[in-house]
Design an enzyme around this catalytic site. Structure first.
Site, short mmCIF file in Angstrom:
data_model
loop_
_atom_site.label_atom_id
_atom_site.label_comp_id
_atom_site.label_asym_id
_atom_site.label_seq_id
_atom_site.Cartn_x
_atom_site.Cartn_y
_atom_site.Cartn_z
CE LYS A 9 -3.99 -2.19 2.28
NZ LYS A 9 -4.93 -2.11 3.43
CE1 TYR A 49 -9.36 -3.14 0.26
CE2 TYR A 49 -8.35 -1.19 -0.72
CZ TYR A 49 -8.25 -2.35 0.03
OH TYR A 49 -7.04 -2.72 0.56
CG PHE A 57 -13.02 1.80 6.96
CD1 PHE A 57 -12.58 1.15 5.81
CD2 PHE A 57 -13.61 1.03 7.96
CE1 PHE A 57 -12.71 -0.21 5.65
CE2 PHE A 57 -13.76 -0.35 7.81
CZ PHE A 57 -13.31 -0.97 6.64
NE ARG A 85 -6.82 -12.74 5.75
CZ ARG A 85 -7.27 -11.49 5.56
NH1 ARG A 85 -7.08 -10.88 4.41
NH2 ARG A 85 -7.94 -10.87 6.50
CB THR A 91 -6.99 -5.43 10.16
OG1 THR A 91 -7.48 -6.63 9.56
CG2 THR A 91 -7.35 -4.24 9.30
NE ARG A 102 -2.25 -5.43 7.40
CZ ARG A 102 -3.36 -6.06 7.00
NH1 ARG A 102 -3.83 -7.07 7.71
NH2 ARG A 102 -3.98 -5.68 5.91
CG ASN A 112 -3.61 -2.10 6.96
OD1 ASN A 112 -3.54 -1.78 5.77
ND2 ASN A 112 -4.59 -2.84 7.43
CG HIS A 115 -5.48 -6.24 -0.14
ND1 HIS A 115 -6.69 -6.28 0.49
CD2 HIS A 115 -5.55 -7.12 -1.15
CE1 HIS A 115 -7.48 -7.16 -0.14
NE2 HIS A 115 -6.80 -7.67 -1.14
CD GLU A 126 -9.03 -9.24 -3.39
OE1 GLU A 126 -9.89 -8.90 -2.57
OE2 GLU A 126 -7.85 -9.54 -3.05
P1 ATP Z 1 -7.03 -6.15 3.53
O1 ATP Z 1 -8.41 -6.43 2.96
O2 ATP Z 1 -6.49 -4.78 3.12
O3 ATP Z 1 -6.07 -7.25 3.31
P2 ATP Z 1 -8.03 -6.91 6.09
O4 ATP Z 1 -8.70 -8.02 5.39
O5 ATP Z 1 -7.12 -7.22 7.24
O6 ATP Z 1 -7.16 -6.04 5.11
P3 ATP Z 1 -10.55 -5.49 6.02
O7 ATP Z 1 -11.51 -5.58 7.14
O8 ATP Z 1 -10.82 -6.24 4.76
O9 ATP Z 1 -9.09 -5.84 6.59
O10 ATP Z 1 -10.40 -3.95 5.69
C1 ATP Z 1 -9.81 -3.53 4.47
C2 ATP Z 1 -8.89 -2.36 4.70
O11 ATP Z 1 -9.67 -1.25 5.13
C3 ATP Z 1 -7.87 -2.56 5.83
O12 ATP Z 1 -6.71 -3.23 5.43
C4 ATP Z 1 -7.57 -1.12 6.20
O13 ATP Z 1 -6.66 -0.52 5.28
C5 ATP Z 1 -8.92 -0.46 6.05
N1 ATP Z 1 -9.62 -0.43 7.35
C6 ATP Z 1 -10.19 -1.48 7.99
N2 ATP Z 1 -10.72 -1.11 9.17
C7 ATP Z 1 -10.51 0.23 9.25
C8 ATP Z 1 -10.82 1.23 10.23
N3 ATP Z 1 -11.48 0.91 11.35
N4 ATP Z 1 -10.44 2.50 9.97
C9 ATP Z 1 -9.78 2.83 8.84
N5 ATP Z 1 -9.45 1.94 7.88
C10 ATP Z 1 -9.80 0.67 8.08
MG MG Z 2 -9.90 -7.76 3.59
#
Ligand code: ATP
Ligand code: MG
Length: 137
Positions: A9, A49, A57, A85, A91, A102, A112, A115, A126
């Protein structure tokens, strides 16, 4: 063997961490079988997304993903989705295990660093969002 879609990212590309993050993938036995650095538009980030459209968010996330170049990549290996993962960590970096990407590099729950796809069907979708079959070797 399995494939997953990974994104390094903007917070990480800005801090020149691509190599250090790729080393974590390779040390975990994941092979980088496709990789490119691209600049997403906000609309493209929004399309990628789309599953998070209703989350509070979403707008912030799309702005962030379009704020600087990202490195999109396909990782391949045994249990690549789960393994990736695991290497990424939770996350929220505050909850991420020591040694994970992370834990070491992420700045916040939003910024973070990486992805990773979360299931075989989303991995497939994806990967084809960013790559054609010919680009994956
Ligand atoms: P990713 O999908 O990016 O691999 P993830 O599966 O761990 O991460 P998701 O719940 O799918 O997390 O959320 C997607 C992305 O949205 C997160 O990686 C983060 O960048 C952002 N995100 C998630 N929760 C929050 C939050 N509470 N505030 C701000 N951004 C958030
Ligand atoms: Mg995710």
């Amino acid at each position: 063997t399995e494939r997953t879609l990974s994104i390094i990212k903007p917070d990480a590309t800005k801090r020149n961490l691509t190599g250090k993050i790729n080393a974590k993938f390779e040390e975990a036995g994941l092979r980088i079988v496709a990789q490119k650095r691209i600049q997403l538009s906000k609309a493209q980030a929004g399309a990628f997304y789309a599953v998070h459209k209703e989350r509070p968010f979403y707008d912030e996330l799309c702005e962030f993903m379009a704020s600087a170049p990202v490195v999109v990549q396909v990782l391949e290996g045994d249990n690549a989705i789960a393994k990736n993962r695991e290497v990424m960590g939770a996350t929220n970096p505050a909850d991420a295990d020591a040694g994970t990407i992370r834990a070491e590099f992420a700045e916040s729950v939003g910024e973070n660093s990486v992805h990773g796809s979360d299931a075989p069907d989303t991995a497939k979708e994806e990967i084809s969002f960013f790559f054609s079959g010919l680009e994956i070797v």
